[in-house]
Design an enzyme around this catalytic site. Structure first.
Site, PDB file in Angstrom:
ATOM      1  N   ASP A 171     -14.841  -0.439   7.864  1.00  0.00           N
ATOM      2  CA  ASP A 171     -14.236   0.180   6.676  1.00  0.00           C
ATOM      3  C   ASP A 171     -13.388  -0.825   5.889  1.00  0.00           C
ATOM      4  O   ASP A 171     -13.456  -0.893   4.664  1.00  0.00           O
ATOM      5  CB  ASP A 171     -13.314   1.341   7.088  1.00  0.00           C
ATOM      6  CG  ASP A 171     -14.086   2.547   7.581  1.00  0.00           C
ATOM      7  OD1 ASP A 171     -15.193   2.797   7.075  1.00  0.00           O
ATOM      8  OD2 ASP A 171     -13.571   3.241   8.480  1.00  0.00           O
TER       9      ASP A 171
ATOM     10  N   HIS B  21     -20.562   7.319   3.476  1.00  0.00           N
ATOM     11  CA  HIS B  21     -20.631   5.927   3.920  1.00  0.00           C
ATOM     12  C   HIS B  21     -21.011   5.715   5.383  1.00  0.00           C
ATOM     13  O   HIS B  21     -21.575   4.671   5.702  1.00  0.00           O
ATOM     14  CB  HIS B  21     -19.305   5.206   3.618  1.00  0.00           C
ATOM     15  CG  HIS B  21     -18.218   5.444   4.628  1.00  0.00           C
ATOM     16  ND1 HIS B  21     -17.512   6.618   4.690  1.00  0.00           N
ATOM     17  CD2 HIS B  21     -17.734   4.669   5.631  1.00  0.00           C
ATOM     18  CE1 HIS B  21     -16.629   6.538   5.673  1.00  0.00           C
ATOM     19  NE2 HIS B  21     -16.745   5.374   6.268  1.00  0.00           N
TER      20      HIS B  21
ATOM     21  N   ASP C 278     -14.767  10.386   2.740  1.00  0.00           N
ATOM     22  CA  ASP C 278     -16.077   9.840   2.363  1.00  0.00           C
ATOM     23  C   ASP C 278     -17.060   9.957   3.536  1.00  0.00           C
ATOM     24  O   ASP C 278     -17.040   9.122   4.445  1.00  0.00           O
ATOM     25  CB  ASP C 278     -15.914   8.386   1.922  1.00  0.00           C
ATOM     26  CG  ASP C 278     -17.190   7.831   1.312  1.00  0.00           C
ATOM     27  OD1 ASP C 278     -18.270   8.089   1.883  1.00  0.00           O
ATOM     28  OD2 ASP C 278     -17.108   7.156   0.268  1.00  0.00           O
TER      29      ASP C 278
ATOM     30  N   HIS D 134     -21.289   2.261   8.961  1.00  0.00           N
ATOM     31  CA  HIS D 134     -21.105   2.281  10.417  1.00  0.00           C
ATOM     32  C   HIS D 134     -22.424   2.218  11.173  1.00  0.00           C
ATOM     33  O   HIS D 134     -22.522   2.676  12.304  1.00  0.00           O
ATOM     34  CB  HIS D 134     -20.271   3.506  10.822  1.00  0.00           C
ATOM     35  CG  HIS D 134     -18.921   3.522  10.182  1.00  0.00           C
ATOM     36  ND1 HIS D 134     -18.060   2.452  10.265  1.00  0.00           N
ATOM     37  CD2 HIS D 134     -18.278   4.452   9.419  1.00  0.00           C
ATOM     38  CE1 HIS D 134     -16.943   2.732   9.584  1.00  0.00           C
ATOM     39  NE2 HIS D 134     -17.069   3.928   9.056  1.00  0.00           N
TER      40      HIS D 134
ATOM     41  N   HIS E 237      27.773 -10.048   7.879  1.00  0.00           N
ATOM     42  CA  HIS E 237      29.227 -10.190   8.058  1.00  0.00           C
ATOM     43  C   HIS E 237      29.790  -9.283   9.145  1.00  0.00           C
ATOM     44  O   HIS E 237      30.988  -9.239   9.344  1.00  0.00           O
ATOM     45  CB  HIS E 237      29.956  -9.881   6.742  1.00  0.00           C
ATOM     46  CG  HIS E 237      29.396 -10.582   5.548  1.00  0.00           C
ATOM     47  ND1 HIS E 237      28.459  -9.998   4.719  1.00  0.00           N
ATOM     48  CD2 HIS E 237      29.601 -11.833   5.075  1.00  0.00           C
ATOM     49  CE1 HIS E 237      28.133 -10.856   3.754  1.00  0.00           C
ATOM     50  NE2 HIS E 237      28.799 -11.975   3.944  1.00  0.00           N
TER      51      HIS E 237
END
Ligand code: FES
Ligand SMILES: [Fe+2]
Length: 454
Positions: free
Chosen positions: A375, A213, A210, A218, A110
């Site tokens: 990831d 991993h 982490d 990777h 408005h």
């Protein structure tokens, strides 16, 4: 568990710090998500943006705070205000752009118009339709409760009772931000990269720490030389490929390879020590880290800060990377998370050096990032498996090094030295539980003080 017990009563069953077991419902339960929005994202100091993104009067950037969206606006007097992006008339967003420069914000429903400080300055039909009876001064855009900056990083909280930012961050949180600020005259590269993952925000948040991993997740990035792989693979119970090749266990296996810092309110830093990182990098990378050798850096980071090569996390959802990026994990729904990447560069670097730096950053993380794609697959797959009627009854485990993390005070910080471990992940959930349980800041502070071990 029974349906009649509240989530808060069940928290010690859902996150069992003694056994290192998590109930997967914490990733998929709507009631828990609602509690997180209220108790964590409705109270904590949250990173909004960096001052370099809004240098001029009228510059603004829209940032998430829980379920609210706020406009971080550079004021006429050079200050910063954060305005909740909802019109005080009927609630429409007053700004549809992610960022930009304006003289005012006009709501497109408005036409109510607000100045840079959020004051209502224009109401169509004020005289004819409202009969001059509407007091504009009573209907500004609502502001966040507190806003402050540290080293150019802008934070805000919706909680007027929250302690000052400096205290909330504590030394560990400030060190996390110093690890970007100390690189030089830092600014955010224009254009924040954003993408959506089908996962709960806590999967990326706990993955920050982490370091178990990378050797598997990777492995493709290692195979193409994007991240260094270790030549000294151990052969002790390592992973096996479907063809039967033993992938072994790689780096970070001695006590001094990894440093963990745990802190009040849930901040933590964990990962390889600076020397462990440097020993794994090829010599051509060394010039990138000249900032680390400057006396000013040593003075700002302190002796322990200089040894940090791992991943800082400012609770609840900001991860600072090794190459000068900040990743915000933005919870949108219980299973939808936006990942926002702020890439920093040094104004003093040559254009060529800045380009090389940005290339490294965006090819590692963000929508074009090799590591991020690897990831993200894990996080969305882990999320999907929390939905299985039986799979959700299988606890998640954080048992690595459980009870062996001896916390010592070093340079005023709570430190653990250990080989690869899950101490910081466990710390994150331990503190997460306290945020949901403790309505008072005093109690929260007391109950999130690192003890003697984890
Ligand atoms: S909702 Fe904004 S002007 Fe009506
Ligand atoms: Fe990763």
């Amino acid at each position: 568990m029974t349906a009649s017990r509240s989530v808060v009563d069940r928290l010690d069953e859902l996150v069992n710090v003694e056994t290192g077991e998590l109930d997967r419902r914490i990733f998929s339960d709507e009631e828990i998500f609602d509690l997180e929005m209220e108790h964590i994202f409705g109270r904590a100091w949250l990173f909004l943006c960096h001052e370099s993104q809004i240098p001029k009067r009228g510059d603004f950037f829209e940032a998430p705070m829980g379920r609210d969206n706020v406009l971080v606006v550079r004021q006429r007097d050079g200050g910063i205000k954060a305005l909740i992006n909802t019109c005080s008339h009927r609630g429409n967003a007053v700004c549809r752009a992610d960022e930009g420069n304006v003289k005012n914000f006009m709501c497109t429903y408005h036409g109510w118009t607000f100045d840079l400080a959020g004051e209502l300055v224009g109401v169509p039909g004020l005289k004819d339709f409202y009969h001059d009876e509407l007091d504009k001064s009573k209907h500004p855009l609502r502001r966040v409760a507190q806003l402050d900056t540290y080293q150019g990083f802008v934070f805000a909280t919706m909680d007027p009772e929250a302690p000052p930012l400096h205290e909330f961050l504590g030394r560990t949180g400030r060190l996390s931000l110093d690890l970007v600020a100390q690189r030089g005259d830092m600014e955010v590269v224009p254009g924040i990269q954003k993408f959506v993952l089908k996962t709960n925000w806590k999967f990326p948040a706990d993955n920050t720490f982490d370091f178990y991993h990378p050797q598997i997740t990777h492995i493709s990035a290692q195979a193409v030389g994007m991240v260094p792989s270790s030549p000294d693979t151990l052969d002790s119970g390592g992973a096996m490929t479907p063809e039967g090749k033993n992938l072994g266990v790689q780096r970070l296996r001695t006590d001094t390879d990894t440093i963990v810092l745990l802190a009040e309110y849930g901040h933590a830093i964990s990962g390889p020590s600076w020397s462990a990182v440097m020993s794994a990098l090829p010599p051509e990378y060394m010039s990138i880290f000249e900032w680390h050798d400057r006396p000013e850096t040593a003075a700002a980071l302190g002796p322990l800060g200089l040894q940090i090569g791992g991943h800082p996390h400012v609770f609840p959802n900001s991860w600072i990377t090794f190459d000068g990026q900040l990743s915000l994990r933005v919870p949108r729904t219980v299973d939808t998370t936006e990942i926002w990447w702020f890439s920093f560069r040094n104004r003093a670097d040559s254009a060529e050096a800045q380009k090389a730096h940005l290339g490294r950053q965006i090819h590692s993380f963000g929508p074009a990032g090799f590591l991020e794609q690897e990831d993200g697959e894990n996080w969305s797959q882990s999320m999907a498996q929390t939905r299985g009627g039986e799979a959700r009854n299988v606890p998640q485990l954080l048992k690595m090094g459980l009870g062996r993390g001896k916390i010592v005070q070093d340079d005023g910080l709570a430190k653990i030295e250990a080989p690869v471990n899950e101490h910081a992940q466990l710390w994150t959930y331990l503190v997460w539980k306290e945020w949901l349980k403790r309505p008072s800041w005093d109690e929260l502070r007391r109950n999130t003080k690192p003890g003697e071990s984890i």
